[in-house]
Design a protein around this motif. Structure first.
Motif, PDB file in Angstrom:
ATOM      1  N   MET A   1       0.844  -1.188   0.000  1.00 38.60           N
ATOM      2  CA  MET A   1       0.000   0.000   0.000  1.00 38.60           C
ATOM      3  C   MET A   1       0.888   1.249   0.000  1.00 38.60           C
ATOM      4  SD  MET A   1      -3.264  -0.597   2.247  1.00 38.60           S
ATOM      5  CE  MET A   1      -4.661  -1.033   1.299  1.00 38.60           C
ATOM      6  N   GLY A   2       1.365   1.703   1.129  1.00 44.41           N
ATOM      7  CA  GLY A   2       2.320   2.805   1.184  1.00 44.41           C
ATOM      8  C   GLY A   2       1.770   4.124   0.671  1.00 44.41           C
ATOM      9  N   LEU A   3       2.588   5.141   0.757  1.00 41.71           N
ATOM     10  CA  LEU A   3       2.228   6.465   0.270  1.00 41.71           C
ATOM     11  C   LEU A   3       2.671   6.620  -1.178  1.00 41.71           C
ATOM     12  CD1 LEU A   3       3.298   8.682   3.294  1.00 41.71           C
ATOM     13  CD2 LEU A   3       0.984   8.078   2.650  1.00 41.71           C
ATOM     14  N   LYS A   4       1.789   7.192  -1.966  1.00 42.66           N
ATOM     15  CA  LYS A   4       2.110   7.457  -3.365  1.00 42.66           C
ATOM     16  C   LYS A   4       2.457   8.932  -3.513  1.00 42.66           C
ATOM     17  CE  LYS A   4      -0.741   3.681  -4.833  1.00 42.66           C
ATOM     18  NZ  LYS A   4      -2.068   3.275  -5.159  1.00 42.66           N
ATOM     19  N   LEU A   5       2.900   9.323  -4.685  1.00 40.95           N
ATOM     20  CA  LEU A   5       3.363  10.685  -4.941  1.00 40.95           C
ATOM     21  C   LEU A   5       2.300  11.745  -4.613  1.00 40.95           C
ATOM     22  CD1 LEU A   5       5.726  12.399  -5.896  1.00 40.95           C
ATOM     23  CD2 LEU A   5       4.825  12.224  -8.191  1.00 40.95           C
ATOM     24  N   PRO A   6       1.034  11.596  -4.997  1.00 42.88           N
ATOM     25  CA  PRO A   6       0.059  12.645  -4.651  1.00 42.88           C
ATOM     26  C   PRO A   6      -0.112  12.836  -3.140  1.00 42.88           C
ATOM     27  CG  PRO A   6      -0.833  11.229  -6.353  1.00 42.88           C
ATOM     28  CD  PRO A   6       0.436  10.605  -5.896  1.00 42.88           C
ATOM     29  N   GLU A   7      -0.076  11.736  -2.376  1.00 44.13           N
ATOM     30  CA  GLU A   7      -0.215  11.858  -0.931  1.00 44.13           C
ATOM     31  C   GLU A   7       0.991  12.555  -0.315  1.00 44.13           C
ATOM     32  OE1 GLU A   7      -0.716   8.772  -2.374  1.00 44.13           O
ATOM     33  OE2 GLU A   7      -2.884   8.548  -2.147  1.00 44.13           O
ATOM     34  N   ILE A   8       2.178  12.232  -0.813  1.00 45.82           N
ATOM     35  CA  ILE A   8       3.388  12.871  -0.300  1.00 45.82           C
ATOM     36  C   ILE A   8       3.374  14.365  -0.611  1.00 45.82           C
ATOM     37  CG2 ILE A   8       5.903  12.978  -0.537  1.00 45.82           C
ATOM     38  CD1 ILE A   8       5.830   9.930  -0.958  1.00 45.82           C
ATOM     39  N   LEU A   9       2.957  14.728  -1.812  1.00 42.45           N
ATOM     40  CA  LEU A   9       2.875  16.146  -2.173  1.00 42.45           C
ATOM     41  C   LEU A   9       1.851  16.882  -1.331  1.00 42.45           C
ATOM     42  CD1 LEU A   9       3.179  15.982  -6.073  1.00 42.45           C
ATOM     43  CD2 LEU A   9       4.889  16.755  -4.416  1.00 42.45           C
ATOM     44  N   LEU A  10       0.735  16.241  -1.034  1.00 46.20           N
ATOM     45  CA  LEU A  10      -0.292  16.854  -0.196  1.00 46.20           C
ATOM     46  C   LEU A  10       0.231  17.080   1.224  1.00 46.20           C
ATOM     47  CD1 LEU A  10      -3.244  17.789  -0.013  1.00 46.20           C
ATOM     48  CD2 LEU A  10      -3.820  15.471   0.701  1.00 46.20           C
ATOM     49  N   ILE A  11       0.944  16.121   1.764  1.00 44.30           N
ATOM     50  CA  ILE A  11       1.518  16.274   3.103  1.00 44.30           C
ATOM     51  C   ILE A  11       2.553  17.391   3.109  1.00 44.30           C
ATOM     52  CG2 ILE A  11       2.972  15.133   4.818  1.00 44.30           C
ATOM     53  CD1 ILE A  11       1.519  12.515   4.050  1.00 44.30           C
ATOM     54  N   PHE A  12       3.409  17.432   2.084  1.00 39.67           N
ATOM     55  CA  PHE A  12       4.416  18.478   1.997  1.00 39.67           C
ATOM     56  C   PHE A  12       3.773  19.859   1.876  1.00 39.67           C
ATOM     57  CE2 PHE A  12       7.513  21.101  -0.333  1.00 39.67           C
ATOM     58  CZ  PHE A  12       8.540  21.070   0.592  1.00 39.67           C
ATOM     59  N   ALA A  13       2.701  19.980   1.101  1.00 37.82           N
ATOM     60  CA  ALA A  13       2.008  21.256   0.954  1.00 37.82           C
ATOM     61  C   ALA A  13       1.383  21.692   2.276  1.00 37.82           C
ATOM     62  CB  ALA A  13       0.934  21.149  -0.132  1.00 37.82           C
ATOM     63  N   ALA A  14       0.815  20.748   3.015  1.00 40.28           N
ATOM     64  CA  ALA A  14       0.229  21.085   4.311  1.00 40.28           C
ATOM     65  C   ALA A  14       1.303  21.551   5.291  1.00 40.28           C
ATOM     66  CB  ALA A  14      -0.520  19.884   4.872  1.00 40.28           C
ATOM     67  N   LEU A  15       2.457  20.884   5.297  1.00 39.05           N
ATOM     68  CA  LEU A  15       3.557  21.298   6.161  1.00 39.05           C
ATOM     69  C   LEU A  15       4.082  22.670   5.770  1.00 39.05           C
ATOM     70  CD1 LEU A  15       5.581  17.984   6.525  1.00 39.05           C
ATOM     71  CD2 LEU A  15       4.256  19.145   8.281  1.00 39.05           C
ATOM     72  N   LEU A  16       4.137  22.929   4.481  1.00 37.31           N
ATOM     73  CA  LEU A  16       4.594  24.230   3.999  1.00 37.31           C
ATOM     74  C   LEU A  16       3.651  25.340   4.445  1.00 37.31           C
ATOM     75  CD1 LEU A  16       6.806  25.552   2.293  1.00 37.31           C
ATOM     76  CD2 LEU A  16       5.345  25.237   0.310  1.00 37.31           C
ATOM     77  N   LEU A  17       2.353  25.075   4.398  1.00 36.17           N
ATOM     78  CA  LEU A  17       1.379  26.075   4.844  1.00 36.17           C
ATOM     79  C   LEU A  17       1.426  26.279   6.358  1.00 36.17           C
ATOM     80  CD1 LEU A  17      -1.728  25.230   2.644  1.00 36.17           C
ATOM     81  CD2 LEU A  17      -0.305  27.273   2.534  1.00 36.17           C
ATOM     82  N   LEU A  18       1.625  25.202   7.103  1.00 35.40           N
ATOM     83  CA  LEU A  18       1.625  25.314   8.555  1.00 35.40           C
ATOM     84  C   LEU A  18       2.873  25.992   9.094  1.00 35.40           C
ATOM     85  CD1 LEU A  18       0.210  21.841   9.652  1.00 35.40           C
ATOM     86  CD2 LEU A  18      -0.879  24.064   9.905  1.00 35.40           C
ATOM     87  N   PHE A  19       4.041  25.611   8.597  1.00 35.02           N
ATOM     88  CA  PHE A  19       5.286  26.079   9.182  1.00 35.02           C
ATOM     89  C   PHE A  19       6.016  27.125   8.357  1.00 35.02           C
ATOM     90  CE2 PHE A  19       4.742  21.746  10.861  1.00 35.02           C
ATOM     91  CZ  PHE A  19       4.629  22.073  12.199  1.00 35.02           C
ATOM     92  N   GLY A  20       5.716  27.250   7.079  1.00 38.32           N
ATOM     93  CA  GLY A  20       6.399  28.223   6.244  1.00 38.32           C
ATOM     94  C   GLY A  20       7.699  27.669   5.680  1.00 38.32           C
ATOM     95  N   GLY A  21       8.171  28.285   4.648  1.00 39.69           N
ATOM     96  CA  GLY A  21       9.355  27.801   3.948  1.00 39.69           C
ATOM     97  C   GLY A  21      10.649  27.955   4.716  1.00 39.69           C
ATOM     98  N   SER A  22      10.717  28.945   5.588  1.00 41.34           N
ATOM     99  CA  SER A  22      11.973  29.169   6.314  1.00 41.34           C
ATOM    100  C   SER A  22      12.155  28.196   7.470  1.00 41.34           C
ATOM    101  CB  SER A  22      12.034  30.603   6.843  1.00 41.34           C
ATOM    102  OG  SER A  22      10.991  30.817   7.769  1.00 41.34           O
ATOM    103  N   ARG A  23      11.063  27.648   7.983  1.00 43.50           N
ATOM    104  CA  ARG A  23      11.176  26.762   9.137  1.00 43.50           C
ATOM    105  C   ARG A  23      11.281  25.295   8.781  1.00 43.50           C
ATOM    106  NH1 ARG A  23       7.896  27.352  14.371  1.00 43.50           N
ATOM    107  NH2 ARG A  23       9.221  25.834  15.351  1.00 43.50           N
TER     108      ARG A  23
END
Length: 78
Positions: A1-23
């Protein structure tokens, strides 16, 4: 099963929105060092830890905190 590319991108986008690019780099390095220390903690033997304690001594003996406090406090033994 595992994580596929769309799920990884969605998680990365959420982290980017929460913490910002500098953090994000700071969070990544902190997570990496925490994982390294965690693995290192399990890989060391208890025998090595005991030998380290014998050579380094205790914190109070090494720092002399008790001696400093005793020297600075006034004596009430008149």
């Amino acid at each position: 099963m595992g994580l596929k590319l769309p799920e990884i991108l969605l998680i990365f986008a959420a982290l980017l929105l929460l913490f910002g690019g500098s953090r994000l780099p700071q969070l990544g390095s902190s997570l990496g060092s925490a994982l390294r220390n965690f693995k290192r903690g399990f890989s060391t033997d208890e025998k090595e830890d005991v030998e380290e304690k014998k050579t380094t001594g205790t914190l109070s003996a090494a720092s002399g905190v008790d001696k400093d406090v005793a020297a600075k406090s006034p004596s009430h033994h008149a």
